[in-house]
Write a protein that holds these residues in place. Structure first.
Motif, PDB file in Angstrom:
ATOM      1  N   TYR B 134      43.802  20.442  -8.770  1.00 57.62           N
ATOM      2  CA  TYR B 134      44.286  21.806  -8.776  1.00 57.62           C
ATOM      3  C   TYR B 134      46.097  22.164  -9.292  1.00 57.62           C
ATOM      4  O   TYR B 134      46.312  22.630 -10.064  1.00 57.62           O
ATOM      5  CB  TYR B 134      44.900  22.128  -6.712  1.00 57.62           C
ATOM      6  CG  TYR B 134      44.310  22.733  -6.374  1.00 57.62           C
ATOM      7  CD1 TYR B 134      43.646  24.127  -6.453  1.00 57.62           C
ATOM      8  CD2 TYR B 134      43.090  21.451  -5.364  1.00 57.62           C
ATOM      9  CE1 TYR B 134      42.588  24.693  -5.845  1.00 57.62           C
ATOM     10  CE2 TYR B 134      41.695  22.532  -5.200  1.00 57.62           C
ATOM     11  CZ  TYR B 134      42.137  24.270  -5.051  1.00 57.62           C
ATOM     12  OH  TYR B 134      40.867  24.369  -4.498  1.00 57.62           O
ATOM     13  N   LEU B 152      40.073  34.820  -9.909  1.00 52.47           N
ATOM     14  CA  LEU B 152      40.107  33.604  -9.267  1.00 52.47           C
ATOM     15  C   LEU B 152      38.330  34.171  -8.818  1.00 52.47           C
ATOM     16  O   LEU B 152      38.174  34.538  -7.732  1.00 52.47           O
ATOM     17  CB  LEU B 152      40.909  33.070  -8.320  1.00 52.47           C
ATOM     18  CG  LEU B 152      42.416  32.684  -8.964  1.00 52.47           C
ATOM     19  CD1 LEU B 152      43.130  32.556  -7.777  1.00 52.47           C
ATOM     20  CD2 LEU B 152      42.765  32.396 -10.232  1.00 52.47           C
ATOM     21  N   CYS B 154      36.212  31.164  -5.880  1.00 58.95           N
ATOM     22  CA  CYS B 154      36.985  30.251  -5.494  1.00 58.95           C
ATOM     23  C   CYS B 154      35.314  29.666  -3.945  1.00 58.95           C
ATOM     24  O   CYS B 154      34.636  30.838  -3.643  1.00 58.95           O
ATOM     25  CB  CYS B 154      37.990  30.275  -4.360  1.00 58.95           C
ATOM     26  SG  CYS B 154      39.332  31.053  -5.404  1.00 58.95           S
ATOM     27  N   GLU B 178      42.930  28.715   0.854  1.00 59.61           N
ATOM     28  CA  GLU B 178      42.609  29.439  -1.219  1.00 59.61           C
ATOM     29  C   GLU B 178      43.815  30.410  -1.060  1.00 59.61           C
ATOM     30  O   GLU B 178      44.492  31.351  -1.445  1.00 59.61           O
ATOM     31  CB  GLU B 178      41.750  30.394  -0.426  1.00 59.61           C
ATOM     32  CG  GLU B 178      40.944  29.519  -1.139  1.00 59.61           C
ATOM     33  CD  GLU B 178      40.015  28.168  -0.517  1.00 59.61           C
ATOM     34  OE1 GLU B 178      40.103  28.636   0.628  1.00 59.61           O
ATOM     35  OE2 GLU B 178      39.029  27.427  -1.008  1.00 59.61           O
ATOM     36  N   THR B 181      46.874  28.665  -1.999  1.00 58.67           N
ATOM     37  CA  THR B 181      46.921  27.747  -3.285  1.00 58.67           C
ATOM     38  C   THR B 181      46.446  29.342  -4.387  1.00 58.67           C
ATOM     39  O   THR B 181      47.308  29.118  -5.821  1.00 58.67           O
ATOM     40  CB  THR B 181      45.205  27.417  -3.148  1.00 58.67           C
ATOM     41  OG1 THR B 181      44.254  27.829  -2.363  1.00 58.67           O
ATOM     42  CG2 THR B 181      45.392  25.774  -3.301  1.00 58.67           C
ATOM     43  N   THR B 182      45.871  30.563  -3.569  1.00 62.34           N
ATOM     44  CA  THR B 182      45.924  31.895  -4.786  1.00 62.34           C
ATOM     45  C   THR B 182      47.499  31.681  -5.039  1.00 62.34           C
ATOM     46  O   THR B 182      48.234  32.201  -6.735  1.00 62.34           O
ATOM     47  CB  THR B 182      45.474  32.643  -3.786  1.00 62.34           C
ATOM     48  OG1 THR B 182      44.104  32.758  -3.832  1.00 62.34           O
ATOM     49  CG2 THR B 182      45.754  34.620  -4.732  1.00 62.34           C
ATOM     50  N   ALA B 224      40.575  37.984  -5.820  1.00 67.54           N
ATOM     51  CA  ALA B 224      40.759  36.883  -6.722  1.00 67.54           C
ATOM     52  C   ALA B 224      38.983  36.831  -4.966  1.00 67.54           C
ATOM     53  O   ALA B 224      39.391  37.718  -4.079  1.00 67.54           O
ATOM     54  CB  ALA B 224      41.491  35.447  -5.463  1.00 67.54           C
ATOM     55  N   VAL B 226      37.152  34.324  -2.908  1.00 74.70           N
ATOM     56  CA  VAL B 226      36.223  32.802  -1.603  1.00 74.70           C
ATOM     57  C   VAL B 226      35.255  33.563  -1.314  1.00 74.70           C
ATOM     58  O   VAL B 226      34.709  34.226  -0.274  1.00 74.70           O
ATOM     59  CB  VAL B 226      37.678  33.046  -0.763  1.00 74.70           C
ATOM     60  CG1 VAL B 226      37.390  31.331  -0.417  1.00 74.70           C
ATOM     61  CG2 VAL B 226      39.130  33.055  -2.065  1.00 74.70           C
ATOM     62  N   CYS B 240      37.082  25.721  -7.266  1.00 72.05           N
ATOM     63  CA  CYS B 240      38.472  27.447  -8.026  1.00 72.05           C
ATOM     64  C   CYS B 240      38.360  27.418  -9.339  1.00 72.05           C
ATOM     65  O   CYS B 240      38.050  26.467 -10.507  1.00 72.05           O
ATOM     66  CB  CYS B 240      39.981  26.914  -7.238  1.00 72.05           C
ATOM     67  SG  CYS B 240      41.033  28.203  -8.421  1.00 72.05           S
TER      68      CYS B 240
END
Lengths: 339, 339, 339, 339
Positions: B134, B152, B154, B178, B181-182, B224, B226, B240
């Motif tokens: 990461y 993104l 994921c 997530e 992290t996003t 993003a 997921v 990711c």
């Protein structure tokens, strides 16, 4: 608890020693640096700065200090023997950067001194034994998933060499790691070494034969080939594939993010051994600190015997380089003390 | 030096807390565990055993103890708010396992309390920020190699769920990572969340919708998606891929030795988050200990604000799950204190 | 034997048609090109050169010629319907480049005409069905190794777009392939399409929304997301991951030699669809030629019904693009003729 | 056009010959099979069935037939010499499966006969020259991206051997491909061969030394090592890594869908050479057919000279196996005819 912290003396404050000073100070639990010894006192002071440790010019002052519970030796290999003998005499655990000593005769004297002392005190810094991928590879071999090992294919590549790097150093500084990992992965001794080479790369400095291909034979009948290429240009890469009777496993081929960019897929190659083995060094030191607090060594780590065996293999490797002939590795009988 | 060792009090001695007790004792430099608090005093004693720490039944005893320099909170999320408020009042640095608190209102109260105290004390345990892959991905985004981020992709997969696992927990316990992290990778807030799902897997327990696909929109216009699949059967996997204007980079797809065996090439999938993120936890704690010794928090880590923003995104996620509609994320204005 | 060679007429001598002329002449066994029709007679002559085929200005001359056993249609989609209807009337097998026709109404007329004729004659050029990796993925899904499919993750990336490329063309020219592969891989119809997008790439021409994320729902409850990014900069890439109840399988992520160079490991990304799908085109044509010699179509290939279903999905996709809302796909009942 | 179709006679209707009969009939454009010759007339009939070709018991009938434009020889290697000499005398192009002949003396007679005839007619079936990955690797070497080649690392693995397989066959049937690819990739001759081996696998039949490691030296100073392991158990795998002055490139390591299942990531290993090299065979035959229609051979393919050089390398390889010593490869001077 703090009163149980391992008090570490460090000998050698060059690039590797300075790294280790920082490592002990910042990363290793239950250990603290108390003294740094280096004939170049300025270098010793610099490595000790901000760690709370004192600097000493005489390494033997560090070894003899009453507040030093354990030693890390990171000075040049030629200086190791007397330091190791003094540490053994005092009975303090030592993590000695490779090589144990530069030749097998002096290494054997260390082995004999430790044996005479009757206590396992010396650990050699073959950090690959603590690399997560090597550990997984050993696990695959030990648990029989691959069947009995038959062949190893290794590659050991550096982007480029510093001035003064010689063909012998390719054995002593680089292939020595493959000697140790071969012995450790297989649980076998090295019986012979051969060296061959293609024409050298245009990128190799004059006088350096680069790349070379080293072939290792083991007492268990395994054949290992090692490409050693220290001016490969593209980065630092250490690969090992173990081929067994039921399967093969490869480590070190690629890693990190998979990038799609500029017409290519792939990732970045590590620049040097720190990027590749940083976690292994941390793990090695942490486990050593735990063991040294109990007065001993980490059983996973390379022992003085392993250091001696590596030195003997290096001697054979350099002889094979010089003669172009297969050189047998001569070892004394392994003492029970090291079984 | 030992007199500078950070004296850590741990609250919560469940599975995660016990792990952290061992971590602090064995892996973290310049820190030592002095107290473990858990209403289940036997559990507290068990976690404290062999670490030199004492056990306490009342967590507030740990927070108030004069020999506690810093706190790790690993109790259930519902218990966090009063613990955090007490720690903030006492002015001790806290590493609080996620979630900061279970809902955004209570998280906001923590944010306000910290702000009122005028000092950054709270760090939330989003350990992925310390995972080497990461970190590399963020580096690629920050240095512009991929261009501005656009999308993104994921995936977050667990082999199976323990009894009692609910669809809401897929958001609160899993996708919350997530969300963080996003926000962290992009430096943007989440503006809306949607959730869709295919038919559920036959392996999903009755009542659990699994897998689900969560779509995250950010204030910077990034989309993003997921995949959250908690009964995928084959192991633990967190992937990711960041797609930017000039390239894309993917992490988490594969790793470890490449094995050739039984008609297949490939490697092993990690069983759970410990195998995947063990190194990240160590790094998180070590950096926190360094920062806490200086009385503060690690600037890389998730702050109380980040914990609040994640809680708000979770609330929107659960609402989107329940209604099948896109749910906007409501945040108060970000105080300068957190910029 | 030569008297059994399939005599092929080709309509459309643009870039794709010229490729196919060469393909039939040089790569396809038991087939030979006899006529090339294009309103631009020079272009027809150029494509026919060195193949032994004659050039015609009127495509219907080709369809009606007594020495033409089978047709390849590679003219623009708007011209397809009358050509297809004429070919069906004459009863000759047709390999029609996608789209079957530009809209579902006209596609349905082709379906009905073929059905009325009572013979399977039309095959649509969705060449991915012949790509070795797609074939393996379908095999994994069909043989149950992955369990029932739940989710597909697709990415469809082009380095850049030619002038005049529109957002609608992203659906009609690109995502149409994912519509077909989704239907084919799963054996399900598409029930609805949604489209969302992040901010557009700076590399996207003015007026083009790029990238976009298309979500496909199927009658069997599978959810497929498709990243379509036609100015991604780094090359041509088509990826598909199928996630099932027991495992997942990904195709298209990487390939070719693994290169270590200039600080990177990895390989080259294909520039365009020819590099990626050249073998699939060859296989598609070869199997079509074998089937057409027997008067029919390849059962693996997309039928007129598949062409109609793809057209209907495209219509929904473009509607979803325009409205920002989920658009249902409307299909007539599938005739037994196509089951 | 059909009157230009190459009329092919096939000699040898064993497993490989039968495959080629089908290949010519179904996959190769501008070629048709007219006769199949095999002393076992039933086998010849079976291979000819459904292809329109006739069966002959006497292979020389096929060579002499007026309706045969070109020959494919797929009979055992010991039978090749007289067949090749007859074909050369008649002046028909020949695609001869490897080996050209079983030994270098007889191969040299073929070379001399072809040279005396003054026309390039003979092509040897080293199909790897037509494998897309090998082609890419050669391209990387030729265009200088990797710099001058220094080392090759090869692995050649079969799941298991049929009864009667001998150590010599490991050279003649398997490593012969690496002899050819080494020569072709580098544009250099082989100067010497050495063979070493570890203890044999428990899976190796009695009397077979397996695996073995062959080292090849070239006239240009390149060193190539080849692991040949014909009872590796896990499938068919052919790998080649070329290490150059500026980079390295590896082919054959993995491929196909990336599967996540049962605790593993990875893909399937091909069972045998058909799965791995099927496309290469098609390409080889198609290009040969195009060249043979013009009366010649494909310049990319292995010539009679290449067949001779491979036979000489095999002789050295078998000698090295028998003696354990490095064996030099003796070649006559390369005639201008083959430069």
């Amino acid at each position: 608890m703090s009163d149980q912290d391992l008090r570490v003396g460090l000998i050698g404050a060059g690039r590797m020693g300075a790294d280790h000073a920082r490592r002990i100070h910042e990363r290793i639990s239950n250990a603290r640096l108390v003294a740094v010894g280096d004939p170049d006192i300025d270098r010793a002071r610099q490595a000790a700065a901000d760690t709370g440790a004192r600097a000493e010019q005489d390494p033997f002052e560090v070894i003899g200090a009453s507040d030093v519970d354990a030693l890390v030796i990171a000075s040049p290999g030629v200086a190791h023997e007397p330091l190791l003998l003094a540490a053994i005499e005092r009975g303090v655990p030592v993590l000695c950067e490779k090589p144990l000593t530069p030749d097998s005769k002096s290494s054997l004297r260390v082995v004999e001194a430790e044996q005479a002392r009757g206590k396992h005190l010396v650990q050699v810094g073959f950090m690959r034994r603590f690399d997560p991928e090597y550990v997984e590879l050993k696990h695959l071999l030990d648990n029989g998933e691959l069947g009995r090992a038959l062949v190893l294919h290794c590659a050991h590549r550096n982007a480029s060499t510093p001035p003064g790097f010689t063909s012998e150093m390719m054995i002593y500084d680089s292939v020595v790691h493959e000697f140790d990992t071969t012995r450790w992965l297989l649980g076998q001794e090295i019986s012979a070494v051969s060296v061959r080479w293609p024409r050298s790369s245009a990128a190799a400095p004059e006088g350096l034969i680069d790349p070379q291909v080293v072939t290792i034979e083991t007492t268990g009948g395994v054949l290992a080939d090692v490409e050693i290429f220290v001016n490969c240009g593209f980065g630092y890469q250490v690969r090992c594939e173990a081929v067994g009777e039921r399967g093969a496993a490869l480590i070190g081929a690629s890693g990190g993010p998979l990038i799609q960019q500029s017409g290519r897929w792939g990732g970045n190659v590590t620049e040097d051994f720190r990027g590749r083995f940083g976690i292994a060094f941390d793990e090695e030191f942490q486990r050593w600190a735990h063991a040294a607090r109990r007065g001993g060594v980490d059983p996973t780590a390379a022992s003085a015997w392993d250091g001696y065996a590596a030195a003997a293999a290096c001697a054979a490797g350099v002889q094979a380089q010089a003669t172009g002939e297969r050189a047998a590795v001569e070892l004394v009988d392994r003492p029970d003390f090291y079984s």
